[in-house]
Design an enzyme around this catalytic site. Structure first.
Site, mmCIF file in Angstrom:
data_model
loop_
_atom_site.group_PDB
_atom_site.id
_atom_site.type_symbol
_atom_site.label_atom_id
_atom_site.label_comp_id
_atom_site.label_asym_id
_atom_site.label_seq_id
_atom_site.Cartn_x
_atom_site.Cartn_y
_atom_site.Cartn_z
ATOM 1 N N TRP A 39 0.827 -1.217 0.000
ATOM 2 C CA TRP A 39 0.000 0.000 0.000
ATOM 3 C C TRP A 39 0.857 1.262 0.000
ATOM 4 O O TRP A 39 0.388 2.324 -0.363
ATOM 5 C CB TRP A 39 -0.975 0.013 1.177
ATOM 6 C CG TRP A 39 -0.390 -0.388 2.480
ATOM 7 C CD1 TRP A 39 0.161 0.428 3.418
ATOM 8 C CD2 TRP A 39 -0.297 -1.716 3.002
ATOM 9 N NE1 TRP A 39 0.592 -0.308 4.488
ATOM 10 C CE2 TRP A 39 0.311 -1.632 4.261
ATOM 11 C CE3 TRP A 39 -0.688 -2.980 2.534
ATOM 12 C CZ2 TRP A 39 0.571 -2.747 5.049
ATOM 13 C CZ3 TRP A 39 -0.440 -4.085 3.332
ATOM 14 C CH2 TRP A 39 0.185 -3.966 4.562
ATOM 15 N N ARG A 40 2.133 1.117 0.354
ATOM 16 C CA ARG A 40 2.997 2.302 0.329
ATOM 17 C C ARG A 40 3.411 2.660 -1.099
ATOM 18 O O ARG A 40 3.826 3.769 -1.347
ATOM 19 C CB ARG A 40 4.227 2.076 1.199
ATOM 20 C CG ARG A 40 3.840 2.076 2.656
ATOM 21 C CD ARG A 40 5.028 2.167 3.544
ATOM 22 N NE ARG A 40 4.592 2.273 4.923
ATOM 23 C CZ ARG A 40 5.377 2.105 5.963
ATOM 24 N NH1 ARG A 40 6.648 1.811 5.776
ATOM 25 N NH2 ARG A 40 4.909 2.235 7.179
ATOM 26 N N GLU A 53 -5.623 0.363 5.747
ATOM 27 C CA GLU A 53 -5.767 0.732 7.161
ATOM 28 C C GLU A 53 -6.889 -0.055 7.834
ATOM 29 O O GLU A 53 -6.786 -0.416 9.003
ATOM 30 C CB GLU A 53 -5.996 2.239 7.312
ATOM 31 C CG GLU A 53 -4.753 3.081 7.044
ATOM 32 C CD GLU A 53 -3.561 2.725 7.950
ATOM 33 O OE1 GLU A 53 -3.763 2.194 9.049
ATOM 34 O OE2 GLU A 53 -2.414 2.969 7.531
ATOM 35 N N GLN A 58 -6.374 -4.437 14.081
ATOM 36 C CA GLN A 58 -6.328 -5.721 14.811
ATOM 37 C C GLN A 58 -5.673 -6.866 14.044
ATOM 38 O O GLN A 58 -5.863 -8.028 14.385
ATOM 39 C CB GLN A 58 -7.745 -6.157 15.228
ATOM 40 C CG GLN A 58 -8.295 -5.293 16.321
ATOM 41 C CD GLN A 58 -9.769 -5.049 16.155
ATOM 42 O OE1 GLN A 58 -10.246 -4.830 15.042
ATOM 43 N NE2 GLN A 58 -10.491 -5.060 17.240
ATOM 44 N N LEU A 96 -9.469 -13.345 7.313
ATOM 45 C CA LEU A 96 -8.863 -12.168 7.938
ATOM 46 C C LEU A 96 -9.524 -11.851 9.287
ATOM 47 O O LEU A 96 -8.947 -11.147 10.112
ATOM 48 C CB LEU A 96 -9.014 -10.977 6.973
ATOM 49 C CG LEU A 96 -8.051 -9.821 7.043
ATOM 50 C CD1 LEU A 96 -6.605 -10.270 7.070
ATOM 51 C CD2 LEU A 96 -8.262 -8.897 5.843
ATOM 52 N N GLY A 97 -10.726 -12.399 9.488
ATOM 53 C CA GLY A 97 -11.403 -12.198 10.759
ATOM 54 C C GLY A 97 -12.016 -10.805 10.903
ATOM 55 O O GLY A 97 -11.895 -9.975 10.018
ATOM 56 N N TYR A 135 -7.967 6.796 14.689
ATOM 57 C CA TYR A 135 -6.657 6.378 14.195
ATOM 58 C C TYR A 135 -6.694 6.196 12.664
ATOM 59 O O TYR A 135 -5.853 6.722 11.932
ATOM 60 C CB TYR A 135 -6.193 5.055 14.845
ATOM 61 C CG TYR A 135 -5.033 4.474 14.066
ATOM 62 C CD1 TYR A 135 -3.754 5.004 14.208
ATOM 63 C CD2 TYR A 135 -5.229 3.458 13.130
ATOM 64 C CE1 TYR A 135 -2.687 4.533 13.441
ATOM 65 C CE2 TYR A 135 -4.178 2.986 12.358
ATOM 66 C CZ TYR A 135 -2.910 3.526 12.521
ATOM 67 O OH TYR A 135 -1.874 3.078 11.753
ATOM 68 N N ASP A 153 -2.134 4.608 17.268
ATOM 69 C CA ASP A 153 -2.588 3.225 17.472
ATOM 70 C C ASP A 153 -1.782 2.638 18.634
ATOM 71 O O ASP A 153 -1.062 3.378 19.333
ATOM 72 C CB ASP A 153 -2.414 2.399 16.185
ATOM 73 C CG ASP A 153 -0.940 2.196 15.827
ATOM 74 O OD1 ASP A 153 -0.070 2.865 16.439
ATOM 75 O OD2 ASP A 153 -0.651 1.366 14.950
#
Ligand code: SF4
Length: 373
Positions: A39-40, A53, A58, A96-97, A135, A153
């Site tokens: 993502w950067r 994000e 989590q 991924l939950g 955040y 965070d």
């Protein structure tokens, strides 16, 4: 210089020289140690940052990377995400939950597209979208839109509490406010996104919870906890209360080569995912009666064979769940018919693409004696 006080530690803002020193050292370190994350490579894109994000809430970076890449390939922009069905979004989130995150992302994408908008760039607008807290809003606004926004965070809270020796319980609202005040006052005039990302990297690779690597830290000369010789004692957090235990009976109902699946209603845990028929029980609603009720509720007539297969336990953030699993075999031609979009017979192969929680996938393995401990 004290700017505010409460019943606990006063919030003392660092003097300008110290702020400058921190910024300079953090940027210099980041220039050499910045992590290369997918993502950067798209840091100016609001949509790419938003997805990253939300996935990172989590969840560890290493876990997120393959999910992020797959999700971005399938839903490359907000329009593609908005146009997808609930099941498609959940399928691509599977494993991924914390599925509420996917549900909220999808809701927000639909809302933005319906309004002819795209991912907004201010903290206030971002906070108005479902699933975005302070955040996440600060991270997206600073990284994708170059806004002067802080983002605190768990990692950054740990660095700040050590750097400024905050000895109060950092889970208290007044401590949280203090951390945010400090984070805002450290922000540079420009490159706030880089500054926030540098702190994220520092928290993930140097200022570690158990073994801070102070000798490799760009903040070592300004850090109060290091000076005091005991950085590991910070941050302080009140002990978590024991979580309640919740018990369910699960009936893995099999007919020929198909399983009876039910879809969870929207809202709450595992919203919109598919699972085997199950019911909660307690000291009052005893287990044998619960299995019987479940069998009756789903019209599993013709005296089904129920075989106990063991119990799967799963710890979630606020509860410990136990699933007593039974394999219930019923003869061909019996049992309920598939009903609309909430009750279906699904073949073993079909389960592979059905959005299910990791817990219910384990339950399937338990019922089929293929669970790996
Ligand atoms: Fe953390 Fe040590 Fe750096 Fe202080 S010097 S911020 S405790 S790694």
């Amino acid at each position: 210089m004290t700017v505010s006080a409460d019943r606990h530690q006063a919030t003392v803002l660092p003097p300008p020289r110290l702020r400058q020193s921190i910024r300079k050292n953090v940027f210099r370190w980041f220039g050499h140690h910045k992590r290369d994350l997918p993502w950067r490579r798209r840091s100016g894109e609001g949509y790419a940052q938003w997805i990253a994000e939300v996935m990172l809430q989590q969840t560890q970076v290493e876990t997120v990377i393959p999910y992020y890449e797959r999700f971005m390939k399938r839903f490359p922009n907000v329009e593609a995400l908005a146009a997808a069905s609930d099941d498609e979004v959940l399928q691509n989130w599977q494993g991924l939950g914390y599925y509420r995150r996917a549900v909220n992302l999808h809701r927000a994408a639909k809302r933005l597209v319906a309004a002819g908008a795209t991912v907004p760039g201010t903290v206030e607008e971002l906070l108005a979208l479902p699933g975005i807290g302070p955040y996440t809003a600060g991270a997206i606004a600073s990284i994708a839109f170059n806004r002067r926004a802080a983002a605190v965070d768990g990692n950054i809270a740990r660095i700040l509490s050590r750097l400024f020796s905050i000895t109060d319980d950092i889970t208290r609202p007044e401590s949280r406010r203090r951390l945010w005040t400090l984070a805002r006052c450290l922000l540079p005039a420009t490159r706030c996104g880089d500054f926030n990302q540098a702190l994220m990297d520092l928290g993930a690779t140097v200022c570690l919870p158990r073994k801070p690597r102070c000798h490799a830290c760009p903040l070592q000369h300004d850090c109060e906890a290091r000076r005091a010789g005991d950085p590991m004692s910070l941050p302080r957090k009140a002990k978590r209360r024991p979580v309640p235990e919740i018990r369910h009976v699960v009936a893995v109902v099999k007919r020929d080569n198909a399983y009876l699946m039910v879809k969870r209603p929207p809202g709450g845990l595992w919203s919109g995912l598919w699972e085997f028929p199950n019911e909660q029980y307690s000291a009052k609603r005893k287990k044998p009666g619960t299995l019987r009720r479940l069998i009756n509720r789903f019209a599993l007539d013709a005296s089904p064979q129920a075989q106990a297969k063991g119990t799967l336990s799963r710890r979630l953030t606020h509860r410990l769940m136990h699933f007593d699993t039974y394999l219930v075999s019923i003869p061909p031609g019996h049992g309920p018919a598939s009903k609309g979009r909430h009750l279906r017979w699904v073949t073993e192969a079909g389960l592979g693409t059905l959005p299910m929680s990791a817990a219910f996938r384990k339950i399937l393995a338990l019922a089929n004696n293929t669970v790996q401990q």
